[in-house]
Enzyme design. Structure first.
Site, mmCIF file in Angstrom:
data_model
loop_
_atom_site.group_PDB
_atom_site.id
_atom_site.type_symbol
_atom_site.label_atom_id
_atom_site.label_comp_id
_atom_site.label_asym_id
_atom_site.label_seq_id
_atom_site.Cartn_x
_atom_site.Cartn_y
_atom_site.Cartn_z
ATOM 1 N N SER A 68 22.686 23.501 4.738
ATOM 2 C CA SER A 68 23.236 23.425 3.298
ATOM 3 C C SER A 68 22.388 23.741 2.387
ATOM 4 O O SER A 68 21.231 23.129 2.005
ATOM 5 C CB SER A 68 23.903 22.108 3.229
ATOM 6 N N ASP A 111 31.353 30.753 2.821
ATOM 7 C CA ASP A 111 32.624 30.641 1.871
ATOM 8 C C ASP A 111 33.727 31.833 2.022
ATOM 9 O O ASP A 111 34.552 31.850 1.819
ATOM 10 C CB ASP A 111 32.268 30.638 0.481
HETATM 11 C C1 S3P Z 1 26.284 26.653 -2.323
HETATM 12 C C2 S3P Z 1 26.272 26.425 -1.098
HETATM 13 C C3 S3P Z 1 27.149 26.435 -0.076
HETATM 14 C C4 S3P Z 1 28.349 27.129 -0.413
HETATM 15 C C5 S3P Z 1 28.788 26.554 -1.840
HETATM 16 C C6 S3P Z 1 27.742 27.119 -2.907
HETATM 17 C C7 S3P Z 1 25.370 26.648 -3.171
HETATM 18 O O1 S3P Z 1 27.474 25.003 0.264
HETATM 19 O O2 S3P Z 1 29.686 26.656 0.693
HETATM 20 O O3 S3P Z 1 30.080 27.328 -2.489
HETATM 21 O O4 S3P Z 1 25.409 27.175 -4.389
HETATM 22 O O5 S3P Z 1 24.369 26.204 -2.950
HETATM 23 P P1 S3P Z 1 26.545 24.221 1.258
HETATM 24 O O6 S3P Z 1 25.257 23.977 0.929
HETATM 25 O O7 S3P Z 1 27.291 22.894 1.420
HETATM 26 O O8 S3P Z 1 26.728 24.863 2.587
#
Ligand code: S3P
Length: 428
Positions: free
Chosen positions: A167, A315
């Site tokens: 994440s 995404d």
């Molecule tokens: C993001 C990370 C992702 C993504 C989100 C935006 C970011 O989430 O799905 O739309 O800007 O760091 P996760 O870190 O929960 O995977």
């Protein structure tokens, strides 16, 4: 709101300039706020999520002037942030709440955060646990698992943390806390995730060390204001890439799309599936690489998407699922449990909504199985308040042979307020 989508489209043609990247737009405001001096941002995404980030930092006492997609932020360093007198409302934005928790963990004041009904269901322990371990006092519903969440920051200790899930939001929250902590903070990722935070630390004059899957920052660094030009969002471009690949006789060019390698999984997968996708005018020198993408229809074959590829296209999986309904063979998506904790449970919402339109698709514990060669028909579908589900259904409608009615269409403005205007430009 409910809308009748355009269906049975004969072709899409023309070019679009894709709006600014959501992840980079959020970070440009955050880094502008914690740096010293006046940061300017061009091609800022004016989607509701990024406007929530601006509103939250204004409540923390930061002067931010926004005129359409140009933003000026008067930063006074971390110490310039003030205790807010009101709740900080992050709306629908997981990136806003998680990264802000990292910033606020190092600030010696109280702040409380809340969001909409979707945010209230999204797990926050993934950030509150490590931030507590660094020394922040955090509370929230179900012992800090869900919003509303309050934080009283203070002095933090650097540490080494092995991320339990891939994440970028959690990695970024810890790095933003680490910039304010004593000593060095290291985050070890299970798979590489988007690295916009690391790039932006460097762009604002800071230091970050990357050693394989370990990312480290030293505390006490001072960041300097700069100019950020936000590239087009590949996650928004993805909808038109798939549209151009599945609507017969199409030719669509998407200009200035960000091609950060931690985000280009969709391009690799589409090429692997046989898409006629052409990358041109690549500019590799900037903080974030950009290029133009041209897509035409071609015969597509099924694929398997798994492992380290997942964070590179997390995404885009809803729109890739639609693409797979039009490929020959059975596409399998695995290792994508993270889909369950997005704006909706995207395994359930994708499977349910595409089935309504006649797709053959099954949910699994960690992804989906999609049987290609489906003819889609009309039906009544729902975004469930999830912008990416709404846009995926609008693209599905283009190849459906009956009327598609979309409920909760307004969710799309979270990341792409111009989506229907752009789609109509390609139809006419
Ligand atoms: C993001 C990370 C992702 C993504 C989100 C935006 C970011 O989430 O799905 O739309 O800007 O760091 P996760 O870190 O929960 O995977």
């Amino acid at each position: 709101m409910t809308t009748v989508l355009t269906s049975q489209v004969k072709k899409l043609s023309g070019e679009l300039s894709i709006p600014g990247d959501k992840s980079i737009s959020h970070r440009s405001i955050m880094f502008g706020a914690i740096a010293k001096g006046t940061t300017t941002v061009s091609n800022f995404l004016t989607g509701e999520d990024c406007l929530s980030t601006i509103a939250c930092f204004q409540k923390l006492g930061v002067t931010i002037n926004q005129q359409e997609n140009f933003v000026e932020i008067i930063g006074k360093g971390f110490e310039g942030l003030k205790e807010p007198t009101e709740l900080l409302n992050v709306g629908n934005s997981g990136t806003t709440i998680r990264l802000m928790l990292g910033i606020l963990s190092g600030r010696p004041f109280f702040a409380a955060l809340e969001g909409d009904a979707s945010i209230a269901k999204r797990p926050m322990t993934r950030v509150t646990d490590p931030l507590r371990e660094m020394g922040a006092s955090i509370d929230g519903r179900v012992n800090g698992k869900f919003t509303p969440i309050s934080v009283r920051g203070g002095s933090l200790n650097g540490f080494t943390y092995e991320l339990p899930m891939a994440s970028a939001q959690v990695k970024s929250a810890i790095l933003l806390a680490g910039l304010q902590a004593s000593g060095t903070t290291t985050v070890i990722e299970p798979s590489r995730t988007r690295d916009h935070t690391e790039r932006m630390i460097r762009q604002f004059g800071g230091e970050v060390t990357i050693d394989g899957l370990a990312v480290s920052v030293k505390g006490g660094q001072s960041l300097k204001a700069t100019h950020v030009h936000v590239p087009g969002d590949i996650s928004s471009a993805a909808f038109f890439l798939v549209a151009g690949a599945i609507v017969p006789n199409s030719e669509v060019t998407l200009r200035n799309v960000g091609l950060n390698p931690s985000r280009t999984g969709i391009i690799d997968v589409m090429v692997d599936m046989g898409a006629d996708l052409h990358v041109s005018s690549e500019e590799l020198e900037a903080a974030e690489p950009v290029a133009d993408l041209t897509i035409k229809p071609s015969s597509l074959r099924a694929t398997t998407i798994e492992g380290d590829m997942i964070p590179r296209l997390i995404d885009e999986l809803p729109i890739i699922a639609l693409l797979a309904t039009q490929a020959e063979g059975i596409t399998v998506i695995k290792d994508a449990e993270e889909l369950k904790v997005k704006e909706t449970n995207r395994i359930d919402t994708v499977v349910h909504e595409l089935k309504t339109l006649g797709a053959k698709i099954e949910a699994t514990d960690d992804g989906m199985i999609i049987y290609g060669g489906s003819k889609l028909h009309g039906g009544r579908v729902n975004s469930h308040g999830d912008h990416r589900i709404g846009m995926m259904l609008a693209i599905a409608s283009l190849i459906s042979d009956g009327e598609v009615i979309l409920e909760n269409e307004e969710a799309i403005s979270v990341s792409y307020p111009m989506f229907f205007a752009h789609l109509n430009k390609l139809i006419n």
